[in-house]
Design an enzyme around this catalytic site. Sequence first.
Site, PDB file in Angstrom:
ATOM      1  CG  ASP A  18      -2.066   0.954   1.108  1.00 20.18           C
ATOM      2  OD1 ASP A  18      -2.275   1.495   0.002  1.00 20.18           O
ATOM      3  OD2 ASP A  18      -2.763   1.182   2.114  1.00 20.18           O
ATOM      4  CG  ASN A  66      -7.504  -2.000  -5.968  1.00 24.42           C
ATOM      5  OD1 ASN A  66      -6.577  -2.779  -5.729  1.00 24.42           O
ATOM      6  ND2 ASN A  66      -7.771  -0.983  -5.163  1.00 24.42           N
TER       7      ASN A  66
HETATM    8  C1  FPP Z   1      -1.795   0.163  -3.411  1.00 28.79           C
HETATM    9  O1  FPP Z   1      -1.357   1.497  -3.441  1.00 28.79           O
HETATM   10  C2  FPP Z   1      -1.252  -0.581  -4.521  1.00 28.79           C
HETATM   11  C3  FPP Z   1      -1.959  -1.083  -5.571  1.00 28.79           C
HETATM   12  C4  FPP Z   1      -3.423  -0.932  -5.700  1.00 28.79           C
HETATM   13  C5  FPP Z   1      -1.282  -1.782  -6.685  1.00 28.79           C
HETATM   14  C6  FPP Z   1      -0.183  -2.721  -6.298  1.00 28.79           C
HETATM   15  C7  FPP Z   1       0.555  -3.053  -7.510  1.00 28.79           C
HETATM   16  C8  FPP Z   1       1.874  -3.099  -7.621  1.00 28.79           C
HETATM   17  C9  FPP Z   1       2.818  -2.920  -6.494  1.00 28.79           C
HETATM   18  C10 FPP Z   1       2.424  -3.364  -8.989  1.00 28.79           C
HETATM   19  C11 FPP Z   1       3.116  -4.655  -9.189  1.00 28.79           C
HETATM   20  C12 FPP Z   1       2.493  -5.848  -8.682  1.00 28.79           C
HETATM   21  C13 FPP Z   1       2.604  -7.089  -9.245  1.00 28.79           C
HETATM   22  C14 FPP Z   1       2.107  -8.233  -8.492  1.00 28.79           C
HETATM   23  C15 FPP Z   1       3.181  -7.373 -10.566  1.00 28.79           C
HETATM   24  P1  FPP Z   1      -2.433   2.658  -3.662  1.00 28.79           P
HETATM   25  O2  FPP Z   1      -2.517   2.933  -5.112  1.00 28.79           O
HETATM   26  O3  FPP Z   1      -3.721   2.255  -3.009  1.00 28.79           O
HETATM   27  O4  FPP Z   1      -1.742   3.831  -2.903  1.00 28.79           O
HETATM   28  P2  FPP Z   1      -2.459   4.991  -2.087  1.00 28.79           P
HETATM   29  O5  FPP Z   1      -3.231   4.338  -0.971  1.00 28.79           O
HETATM   30  O6  FPP Z   1      -1.300   5.800  -1.582  1.00 28.79           O
HETATM   31  O7  FPP Z   1      -3.334   5.745  -3.041  1.00 28.79           O
END
Ligand code: FPP
Length: 231
Positions: A18, A66
């Site tokens: 996250d 998401n």
């Molecule tokens: C949460 O941060 C993260 C995600 C929704 C995406 C996770 C994906 C990756 C790390 C890319 C690579 C993964 C794989 C398995 C190939 P957020 O966007 O919710 O952050 P925020 O809470 O700060 O807005």
Amino acid sequence: MEHPGFKTLPTHIAMIMDGNGRWAKKRLLPRTAGHKVGLDTFVEMVDACSDLGIPYMTVYAFSSENWNREKTEVDALMSLMESGIRRYTPEMHRKNIRLHLMGDLSRFPEKERTSLLACEEELSQHTGMTLSICLSYGGRQEILHAVNELLAEGKKEVTAEELEQHLYSAGLPDPDLIIRTSGEYRISNFLLWQSAYAEYYFTDVYWPDFKKEELYKALSSFETRKRRFGK
Ligand code: FPP
């Protein structure tokens, strides 16, 4: 970086990745820039856990919720996750990593789904670390999916073991340690059934900055926990 030498390691480590968006915002970059660096962290974590000899690792890459994000971000994430996993597949092959996908992949676009399933198939016979990637995953949805399968089989009553056999995690041990980055203290629908006795480790560090030494801090904390399983 050498790891400090752990006496006790989790059999199954899970991570809620996250803070990509906030990491990018802090740098006045688009959210997708955070996901790109987040992908590098993911690869570093898989390498580190595999090198430590941790048998099972699970990451929460894309939740059922998401899908409600802006289409441009969802599209960018689909493409990044597919290309990231595909490009990392030869390395996972060399490391004897078994890939296991968990979630409702039917919601994925055809192209990405086909490619991801091909990577899973290619790595399915490996005997090293099992890497599970949760994609279009929700803990409640997973339990409901299992219950509906059992009902379709004509079951009127089920045991915990029968239910577990119908979860996406069938055959995996429960997670011992769940890490969540970015200063949020929530489960967010992750491994609801499986996390009954898991230890949690929370850190304020955003996922793109979660490097090996941060993992070692989490593992050091895990070593000090006295696990009682309700006893
Ligand atoms: C949460 O941060 C993260 C995600 C929704 C995406 C996770 C994906 C990756 C790390 C890319 C690579 C993964 C794989 C398995 C190939 P957020 O966007 O919710 O952050 P925020 O809470 O700060 O807005």
